[in-house]
Design a protein around this motif. Structure first.
Motif, mmCIF file in Angstrom:
data_model
loop_
_atom_site.group_PDB
_atom_site.id
_atom_site.type_symbol
_atom_site.label_atom_id
_atom_site.label_comp_id
_atom_site.label_asym_id
_atom_site.label_seq_id
_atom_site.Cartn_x
_atom_site.Cartn_y
_atom_site.Cartn_z
ATOM 1 N N ARG A 173 0.829 -1.208 0.000
ATOM 2 C CA ARG A 173 0.000 0.000 0.000
ATOM 3 C C ARG A 173 0.866 1.262 0.000
ATOM 4 N N ASP A 174 1.897 1.288 0.858
ATOM 5 C CA ASP A 174 2.777 2.460 0.927
ATOM 6 C C ASP A 174 3.533 2.671 -0.384
ATOM 7 N N ILE A 175 4.018 1.583 -0.979
ATOM 8 C CA ILE A 175 4.743 1.676 -2.250
ATOM 9 C C ILE A 175 3.816 2.180 -3.345
ATOM 10 N N LEU A 176 2.586 1.676 -3.369
ATOM 11 C CA LEU A 176 1.625 2.082 -4.386
ATOM 12 C C LEU A 176 1.303 3.574 -4.278
ATOM 13 N N LEU A 177 1.099 4.067 -3.071
ATOM 14 C CA LEU A 177 0.822 5.492 -2.888
ATOM 15 C C LEU A 177 2.036 6.338 -3.283
ATOM 16 N N GLN A 178 3.224 5.889 -2.927
ATOM 17 C CA GLN A 178 4.433 6.619 -3.302
ATOM 18 C C GLN A 178 4.546 6.704 -4.822
ATOM 19 N N THR A 179 4.124 5.647 -5.513
ATOM 20 C CA THR A 179 4.168 5.626 -6.976
ATOM 21 C C THR A 179 3.147 6.585 -7.564
ATOM 22 N N ILE A 180 1.931 6.545 -7.057
ATOM 23 C CA ILE A 180 0.864 7.383 -7.598
ATOM 24 C C ILE A 180 1.178 8.865 -7.421
ATOM 25 N N TYR A 181 1.661 9.241 -6.247
ATOM 26 C CA TYR A 181 1.915 10.648 -5.952
ATOM 27 C C TYR A 181 3.308 11.109 -6.385
ATOM 28 N N GLU A 182 4.114 10.183 -6.916
ATOM 29 C CA GLU A 182 5.479 10.495 -7.352
ATOM 30 C C GLU A 182 6.274 11.157 -6.228
ATOM 31 N N GLY A 183 6.101 10.653 -5.049
ATOM 32 C CA GLY A 183 6.757 11.191 -3.868
ATOM 33 C C GLY A 183 5.917 10.867 -2.644
ATOM 34 N N GLU A 184 6.248 11.469 -1.517
ATOM 35 C CA GLU A 184 5.523 11.176 -0.278
ATOM 36 C C GLU A 184 4.049 11.563 -0.400
ATOM 37 N N PRO A 185 3.144 10.630 -0.154
ATOM 38 C CA PRO A 185 1.716 10.923 -0.300
ATOM 39 C C PRO A 185 1.201 11.751 0.875
ATOM 40 N N PRO A 186 0.098 12.476 0.685
ATOM 41 C CA PRO A 186 -0.487 13.222 1.811
ATOM 42 C C PRO A 186 -1.013 12.255 2.859
ATOM 43 N N ILE A 187 -0.935 12.652 4.095
ATOM 44 C CA ILE A 187 -1.372 11.783 5.190
ATOM 45 C C ILE A 187 -2.850 11.449 5.085
ATOM 46 N N GLU A 188 -3.610 12.318 4.388
ATOM 47 C CA GLU A 188 -5.051 12.111 4.237
ATOM 48 C C GLU A 188 -5.383 10.913 3.365
ATOM 49 N N ALA A 189 -4.390 10.380 2.650
ATOM 50 C CA ALA A 189 -4.640 9.204 1.816
ATOM 51 C C ALA A 189 -4.795 7.946 2.653
ATOM 52 N N TYR A 190 -4.382 8.018 3.939
ATOM 53 C CA TYR A 190 -4.420 6.866 4.833
ATOM 54 C C TYR A 190 -5.630 6.940 5.761
ATOM 55 N N PRO A 191 -6.110 5.796 6.253
ATOM 56 C CA PRO A 191 -7.192 5.799 7.252
ATOM 57 C C PRO A 191 -6.790 6.645 8.461
ATOM 58 N N SER A 192 -7.743 7.396 9.004
ATOM 59 C CA SER A 192 -7.445 8.342 10.087
ATOM 60 C C SER A 192 -6.838 7.652 11.313
ATOM 61 N N SER A 193 -7.258 6.416 11.578
ATOM 62 C CA SER A 193 -6.770 5.724 12.765
ATOM 63 C C SER A 193 -5.289 5.345 12.674
ATOM 64 N N GLN A 194 -4.727 5.389 11.464
ATOM 65 C CA GLN A 194 -3.335 4.951 11.270
ATOM 66 C C GLN A 194 -2.366 6.112 11.052
ATOM 67 N N ARG A 195 -2.865 7.346 11.018
ATOM 68 C CA ARG A 195 -2.026 8.455 10.554
ATOM 69 C C ARG A 195 -0.848 8.750 11.470
ATOM 70 N N GLY A 196 -1.013 8.553 12.776
ATOM 71 C CA GLY A 196 0.116 8.753 13.682
ATOM 72 C C GLY A 196 1.248 7.787 13.393
ATOM 73 N N THR A 197 0.885 6.525 13.211
ATOM 74 C CA THR A 197 1.888 5.504 12.892
ATOM 75 C C THR A 197 2.539 5.780 11.545
ATOM 76 N N ILE A 198 1.712 6.198 10.576
ATOM 77 C CA ILE A 198 2.224 6.475 9.237
ATOM 78 C C ILE A 198 3.214 7.636 9.272
#
Length: 651
Positions: free
Chosen positions: A600-625
């Motif tokens: 999932r992290d690799i796929l988001l990095q690919t789509i956004y061509e860099g670090e994805p916005p934290i909002e792309a992740y479920p809210s419950s995981q954003r601290g860990t992310i």
């Protein structure tokens, strides 16, 4: 006693005859000598002039510059740097051992190295230079040049040596070069004269080896005048060779670095593929190694550490590694059954936790069972019993044929070392390879990606891209050669019913996005970027009846090398697939808990061509992310050669 006049006359006549004979011989010899001199000076003038010139003039090969390798955006992956070295020609040295003894007063050479040099000189022709010292400082080169009169046969040279600025990020893809060995020469019927140049470097693995002839280029020539002791006096002429081809790969260097960093601490592989072009955007393998060490000559302890590491850093896992695909294979079983019409989309199979066939129980991963299961639920919740049932109905030969249509069991045509075929078994294979007939239990195991089935992460990425698009797209690693774009390989539609593909895609979508999906915690919440995927957990050990009775031992309670492999395949966006990803974590445990978050992290990095916005992740995981992103950012801030210097520090 006085001689008579008659005796005197006879004696005079004898002397005259001998004189005439000797005179004639002298005249004949003189004539012959004059004739020979005329023949040599007039008739053979050119031949002897050439011989004289050869004693005064030497012709040398000029090694060409090796072609450079860049990523898809033009960033340098493999280049060349100047390298000062000292060589010795045996026929000019007289006594090589004595010359080496003098030389090491200027440039220190170990006794073992001197023995190696003398041994190599015996194996090579007397006129072939042998490298005495490599990567020598300029100050030492200058001192050797000053002392040339007392160092016959010794010549300082400047050449090019390979350098990998991205170090471990591309070690398994690009590979590395090294000096030509006797083993290398032994494999060739008519070796290129270039290979006789001292310390000439050729590809040993990866793209460097597979595209060696293209990258090598062709030699130039240099004509130099030498004096009586063989010292170069001046250059008379030069014809430069042709540099090797410049190669542009499909890989994105920044994404590749991220993939390596995201998998740090694991023995893992990941592949990112563009579903439209087949371009491999990243192909990571961890842990890795620094290929520059192999170019310069890796030490014994360093090499032993790589060989002894249980995480196998030298193995290029995405292409060379083969693993039971586990439940990531279930799409193949489902499509085979749908295409053959042996099961309907809404047909129900009841799962009570196992299925019994010929007095043997085949268990589902969920001990209590999944209850009533249709095809979508079977994928969403990865019910093994459902796939045992349909595997029996459709049979192994149909499953195998479907898997091969999606690229499994076939060697991808890429310039990488030891690309694996994998194994998609069928009845004929078992008969030929094992000398036994196929049994029903084999079909059940194969139906859930276990048993004899083996696939590579690269093949799983191709499979996923084909499921996402319905096209027979093939992987591509070389984007351009000398600026000339290489063809995209797409053989057109797979010939699978669209409705059947859609129902399988729906099941993959629910794996990630439905409430009971096995990869629900790894979903993407960004609008329009939802992911479809499939988890997989493949066993590497047998579970006995006694162990099942008392409760199956958890992966975390087992030694690392007896834990299950964790797998995950996915593509996104679900509605308009653009990228496919496969991840395999050796002995990682569960695909849903270990491999899916990485993918999932690799796929988001690919789509956004860099670090994805934290909002792309479920809210419950954003601290860990956020914490993970900062760790990866810190790791990527280090020089490439230092990122993975110690595998134990990667976690």
């Amino acid at each position: 006693m006085k001689r008579s006049p008659i005796d005197t006359e006879k004696s005079a006549r004898g002397i005259t005859r001998r004189g005439l004979f000797l005179g004639g011989l002298q005249v004949s010899f003189a004539a012959l000598l004059v004739g020979r001199m005329r023949f040599m000076q007039v008739d053979q003038t050119e031949e002897y002039r050439t011989l004289a010139e050869e004693n005064r003039i030497k012709f040398q090969l000029i090694p060409p510059a090796r072609g450079m390798i860049h990523d898809r955006n033009g960033k340098l992956i493999a280049g060349n740097e100047q390298n000062y070295r000292i060589v010795l020609v045996r026929e000019d040295a007289g006594d090589p051992a004595k010359v080496l003894k003098r030389l090491r007063k200027i440039v220190w050479i170990e006794d073992e190295e001197i023995a190696r040099i003398l041994s190599e000189m015996k194996r090579r022709s007397s006129f072939v230079p042998v490298t005495v010292a490599d990567r020598v400082a300029w100050e030492d080169v200058a001192e050797v040049a000053i002392n040339a009169p007392v160092l016959p046969g010794i010549t300082p040279e400047v050449g090019l040596s390979r350098i990998y600025p991205r170090a471990s990020d591309f070690a398994h893809v690009v590979g590395y070069v090294g000096p030509v060995s006797d083993y290398d020469l032994g494999k060739l019927e008519d070796p290129d004269p270039l290979l006789q140049i001292p310390r000439f470097q050729i590809g040993k693995s990866g793209v460097e080896a597979k595209l060696e002839l293209s990258l090598r280029g062709s030699a130039g020539t240099r004509e130099v005048e030498v004096n009586a002791v063989g010292r170069e006096m001046r250059e008379l002429g030069r014809e430069d060779g042709q540099a090797g081809d410049n190669i542009q790969l499909t890989i994105d260097a920044d994404l590749q670095a991220y993939v390596q960093a995201r998998m740090a601490g694991e023995s893992a592989a990941a592949v990112v593929m563009d579903t439209q072009t087949g371009d491999i955007l990243a192909i990571g393998s961890t842990p890795s190694f620094d290929p520059n060490k192999f170019v310069r000559g890796i030490s014994g302890p360093d090499y032993k550490a790589l060989l002894d590491d249980p995480y196998r850093p030298l193995a290029a896992k995405p292409a060379q590694g083969t693993y039971p695909p586990g439940s990531t294979f279930k799409m193949m079983t489902a499509l085979a059954a749908l295409e053959e019409g042996v099961i309907g989309v809404d047909e129900i199979v009841k799962c009570i936790g196992y299925i019994e066939v010929r007095n043997r129980r085949f268990h589902c991963w969920k001990r209590a069972g999944h209850g009533k299961v249709d095809l979508v639920k079977g994928l969403r919740e990865s019910c093994d019993v459902y796939y045992y049932e349909i595997a029996q109905r459709v049979g192994i030969d149909k499953i195998a044929a479907m898997a091969r249509r999606f690229g499994l069991g076939e060697q991808p045509d890429l310039p990488l070392s030891a690309v694996a075929d994998g194994l998609i078994p069928d009845k004929a294979w078992k008969r030929e390879a094992r000398g036994a007939e196929w049994v029903i239990g084999d079909s059940l195991n194969a139906g859930i990606g276990q048993g004899f089935v083996l696939t590579s992460p690269l093949q799983l990425a191709v499979m996923t891209a084909r499921v996402a698009t319905g096209q027979a797209i093939s992987a591509r690693l070389v984007r351009a050669i000398n600026g000339v774009e290489q063809p995209i390989l797409n053989d057109g539609p797979l010939g699978i019913g669209q409705a059947n593909l859609e129902i399988v895609r729906q099941g993959m979508y629910e794996v990630v996005n439905a409430k009971r999906g096995t990869a629900g915690r790894s979903r993407i919440v960004a609008e329009g970027l939802r992911m479809s995927g499939k988890t997989g957990t493949s066993q590497v050990r047998n579970i006995t009846k006694a162990e099942r009775a008392r409760g199956v031992t958890r992966n975390e309670d087992l030694p690392w090398n007896r834990r299950d492999h964790a797998l995950f395949v996915c593509y996104a966006p679900a509605e308009a697939p653009r990228y496919a990803v496969s991840v395999v974590v050796e002995h990682g445990g569960g695909g849903s808990t270990v491999a899916a978050p990485i993918a999932r992290d690799i796929l988001l990095q690919t789509i956004y061509e860099g670090e994805p916005p934290i909002e792309a992740y479920p809210s419950s995981q954003r601290g860990t992310i956020r914490s993970r992103q900062r760790e990866i950012e810190e790791l990527l801030s280090r020089p490439p050669a230092e990122r993975f210097a110690d595998r134990n520090d990667q976690a």
